[in-house]
Design an enzyme around this catalytic site. Structure first.
Site, PDB file in Angstrom:
ATOM      1  N   HIS A 225      71.767 -41.046  64.071  1.00 13.80           N
ATOM      2  CA  HIS A 225      71.950 -39.833  64.873  1.00 13.80           C
ATOM      3  C   HIS A 225      72.908 -38.898  64.131  1.00 13.80           C
ATOM      4  CE1 HIS A 225      72.584 -37.052  68.006  1.00 13.80           C
ATOM      5  NE2 HIS A 225      73.786 -37.486  68.371  1.00 13.80           N
TER       6      HIS A 225
ATOM      7  N   CYS B  57      71.337 -38.167  73.710  1.00  7.22           N
ATOM      8  CA  CYS B  57      71.066 -38.066  72.262  1.00  7.22           C
ATOM      9  C   CYS B  57      70.216 -39.226  71.736  1.00  7.22           C
ATOM     10  CB  CYS B  57      72.376 -38.030  71.485  1.00  7.22           C
ATOM     11  SG  CYS B  57      73.395 -36.605  71.873  1.00  7.22           S
TER      12      CYS B  57
ATOM     13  N   ASN C 164      74.701 -30.988  65.720  1.00  5.40           N
ATOM     14  CA  ASN C 164      74.159 -32.052  66.575  1.00  5.40           C
ATOM     15  C   ASN C 164      73.095 -31.446  67.505  1.00  5.40           C
ATOM     16  OD1 ASN C 164      73.672 -34.051  68.454  1.00  5.40           O
ATOM     17  ND2 ASN C 164      75.823 -34.532  68.819  1.00  5.40           N
TER      18      ASN C 164
HETATM   19  O1  UT7 Z   1      75.867 -36.941  70.136  1.00  3.24           O
HETATM   20  C1  UT7 Z   1      76.902 -37.780  70.580  1.00  3.24           C
HETATM   21  C2  UT7 Z   1      77.987 -36.957  71.130  1.00  3.24           C
HETATM   22  N1  UT7 Z   1      78.978 -36.426  70.285  1.00  3.24           N
HETATM   23  C3  UT7 Z   1      79.666 -37.035  69.317  1.00  3.24           C
HETATM   24  O2  UT7 Z   1      79.326 -38.058  68.810  1.00  3.24           O
HETATM   25  C4  UT7 Z   1      80.952 -36.387  68.892  1.00  3.24           C
HETATM   26  C5  UT7 Z   1      82.052 -37.393  68.736  1.00  3.24           C
HETATM   27  N2  UT7 Z   1      83.376 -36.835  68.477  1.00  3.24           N
HETATM   28  C6  UT7 Z   1      83.663 -36.080  67.397  1.00  3.24           C
HETATM   29  O3  UT7 Z   1      82.811 -35.804  66.569  1.00  3.24           O
HETATM   30  C7  UT7 Z   1      85.103 -35.656  67.193  1.00  3.24           C
HETATM   31  O4  UT7 Z   1      85.927 -36.310  68.122  1.00  3.24           O
HETATM   32  C8  UT7 Z   1      85.300 -34.114  67.323  1.00  3.24           C
HETATM   33  C9  UT7 Z   1      84.672 -33.415  66.128  1.00  3.24           C
HETATM   34  C10 UT7 Z   1      84.718 -33.613  68.619  1.00  3.24           C
HETATM   35  C11 UT7 Z   1      86.797 -33.780  67.299  1.00  3.24           C
HETATM   36  O5  UT7 Z   1      87.412 -34.291  66.148  1.00  3.24           O
HETATM   37  P1  UT7 Z   1      88.787 -35.089  66.273  1.00  3.24           P
HETATM   38  O6  UT7 Z   1      89.220 -35.409  64.912  1.00  3.24           O
HETATM   39  O7  UT7 Z   1      88.547 -36.241  67.193  1.00  3.24           O
HETATM   40  O8  UT7 Z   1      89.732 -33.984  66.889  1.00  3.24           O
HETATM   41  P2  UT7 Z   1      90.521 -34.011  68.275  1.00  3.24           P
HETATM   42  O9  UT7 Z   1      89.609 -33.852  69.426  1.00  3.24           O
HETATM   43  O10 UT7 Z   1      91.421 -35.189  68.266  1.00  3.24           O
HETATM   44  O11 UT7 Z   1      91.395 -32.693  68.135  1.00  3.24           O
HETATM   45  C12 UT7 Z   1      92.397 -32.541  67.129  1.00  3.24           C
HETATM   46  C13 UT7 Z   1      93.023 -31.164  67.291  1.00  3.24           C
HETATM   47  C14 UT7 Z   1      93.445 -30.861  68.720  1.00  3.24           C
HETATM   48  O12 UT7 Z   1      94.665 -30.142  68.654  1.00  3.24           O
HETATM   49  P3  UT7 Z   1      96.053 -30.873  68.992  1.00  3.24           P
HETATM   50  O13 UT7 Z   1      95.910 -31.355  70.410  1.00  3.24           O
HETATM   51  O14 UT7 Z   1      96.163 -31.998  67.989  1.00  3.24           O
HETATM   52  O15 UT7 Z   1      97.051 -29.774  68.804  1.00  3.24           O
HETATM   53  C15 UT7 Z   1      92.373 -29.944  69.252  1.00  3.24           C
HETATM   54  O16 UT7 Z   1      92.835 -29.045  70.232  1.00  3.24           O
HETATM   55  O17 UT7 Z   1      92.069 -30.134  66.944  1.00  3.24           O
HETATM   56  C16 UT7 Z   1      91.982 -29.178  68.003  1.00  3.24           C
HETATM   57  N3  UT7 Z   1      90.612 -28.669  68.054  1.00  3.24           N
HETATM   58  C17 UT7 Z   1      90.180 -27.659  67.291  1.00  3.24           C
HETATM   59  N4  UT7 Z   1      90.795 -26.894  66.375  1.00  3.24           N
HETATM   60  C18 UT7 Z   1      90.083 -25.941  65.771  1.00  3.24           C
HETATM   61  C19 UT7 Z   1      89.576 -29.120  68.811  1.00  3.24           C
HETATM   62  N5  UT7 Z   1      88.484 -28.396  68.545  1.00  3.24           N
HETATM   63  C20 UT7 Z   1      88.828 -27.484  67.621  1.00  3.24           C
HETATM   64  C21 UT7 Z   1      88.129 -26.468  66.932  1.00  3.24           C
HETATM   65  N6  UT7 Z   1      88.787 -25.726  66.018  1.00  3.24           N
HETATM   66  N7  UT7 Z   1      86.823 -26.215  67.164  1.00  3.24           N
END
Ligand code: UT7
Length: 330
Positions: A256, A116, A285
């Site tokens: 970014h 990225c 993204n």
């Molecule tokens: O370009 C550089 C690369 N990318 C980035 O910079 C992305 C960096 N990371 C992020 O933006 C965030 O970490 C995410 C948006 C990917 C995720 O957000 P988060 O607040 O860190 O959520 P999480 O991964 O901690 O997940 C929280 C919950 C989980 O459920 P449990 O385990 O708490 O029951 C996930 O399974 O949300 C669940 N979950 C979803 N729920 C509904 C994960 N993806 C989804 C989804 N829809 N699409």
């Protein structure tokens, strides 16, 4: 030849494919909701390339717009660098395909891999090539067809990405300071947190590798999030110090576009929320294209004007990160 010359951006362009995929549409692809996606990422929709569109097609569209904006012909380009993690093929380079499509027959061409962060890295390399007198005019492109490398059954990643391309034409000379000093860094010890593990020489294409879905992008979202905030904030502070400017001198910060919560966290750390640019709601993204598209939109929309100091910052797989400062000269 001058040992160090001013390098300016004389034109920008961007392109996103026609098809729009909304959060609502994703509700029928994986178990997710518009509310979850918007509240966790700030994204509302993303664009998805047609089956017959590859990274070079998207990149060429953006490049043509940048050339029109720069008011130069394709034959005036000496160098083309395409930043991409979704190239048309492993080789030859996507840049060579772009060269052919736009008719830049006098250019030498190659791709740059910094995930990225690629567009800012490519800009930095092109700037150095021009500053040292090796070339006069360079076309820098960030282009991605992320939709090909995403596991559409993985809700943790598939909702995050979109396809698109952005381009900038860099040239020697111009008014003001142009592209100023940059601050760049990488940390290969964290490569495993954001990667497409299969398909290369480490884990070649095989039925087994594909069955295990190793050819799709894998990400530890929470870890990436934390590092992205820290590294981009630090890079911005470092680059401002290097260039002898303070946040008050900067008209616009363009980070970014990975997640609005990452952008907000950086704004808060730096106290610059009023000047932080974002379009992540429209495109999600788009990896190396994200900064390039944002820069083009900020320039065309009048957010950045002649004489403004603009700070760009990126973060991506590798990990890689960086920032630079531009005195906008157009
Ligand atoms: O370009 C550089 C690369 N990318 C980035 O910079 C992305 C960096 N990371 C992020 O933006 C965030 O970490 C995410 C948006 C990917 C995720 O957000 P988060 O607040 O860190 O959520 P999480 O991964 O901690 O997940 C929280 C919950 C989980 O459920 P449990 O385990 O708490 O029951 C996930 O399974 O949300 C669940 N979950 C979803 N729920 C509904 C994960 N993806 C989804 C989804 N829809 N699409």
């Amino acid at each position: 030849m001058d040992s160090k010359r001013t390098v300016s951006i004389i034109g920008t362009g961007s392109y996103v494919p026609e098809k729009v995929l909304t959060n609502k549409d994703l509700e029928s692809v994986v178990e997710t909701s518009d509310e979850w996606i918007y509240s966790r990422t700030g994204m509302r929709e993303r664009h998805i390339a047609a089956e017959d569109q590859a990274a070079s097609d998207l990149g060429s569209e953006a490049a043509i717009k940048a050339l029109v904006d720069a008011r130069i012909g394709a034959e005036e380009i000496d160098l083309i660098i395409v930043a991409t993690l979704s190239p048309d093929m492993f080789f030859p380079s996507t840049a060579c395909f772009v060269q052919e499509k736009i008719g830049a027959k006098n250019a030498f061409c190659y791709d740059l891999g910094a995930a990225c962060s690629g567009f800012l890295y490519a800009m930095d390399v092109a700037k150095s090539q021009i500053a040292c007198g090796a070339v006069e005019t360079a076309l820098v492109i960030g282009s991605e067809k992320m939709s090909t490398f995403i596991d559409w059954e993985d809700r943790g990643t598939c909702i995050l990405f979109g396809d698109g391309a952005g381009a900038a034409v860099l040239q020697a000379g111009g008014e003001g300071r142009g592209i100023m000093e940059s601050s760049m860094g990488s940390d290969g010890s964290l490569a495993h947190l954001l990667a497409t593990p299969g398909g290369g020489s480490r884990n070649p294409i095989s039925h087994e590798m594909i069955d295990q879905k190793q050819h799709f992008l894998k990400m530890e979202g929470r870890d990436v999030f934390k590092h992205a905030v820290v590294r981009m904030s630090e890079a911005v502070l470092d680059v401002m110090e290097k260039n002898g400017i303070s946040a008050d001198d900067v008209s616009c910060f363009i980070p970014h576009q990975a997640n609005i919560r990452i952008i907000d966290a950086i704004s808060k750390r730096l106290g610059v929320a009023d000047r932080m640019f974002s379009n992540v709601d429209k495109y999600a993204n788009t990896s190396s294209a994200a900064l390039a598209i944002a820069l083009d939109e900020a320039a065309r929309g009048g957010t950045i004007k002649k004489g403004d100091l603009v700070v760009l910052t990126v973060f991506g797989g590798g990990f890689t990160w960086g920032a630079n400062v531009i005195e906008w000269g157009k």
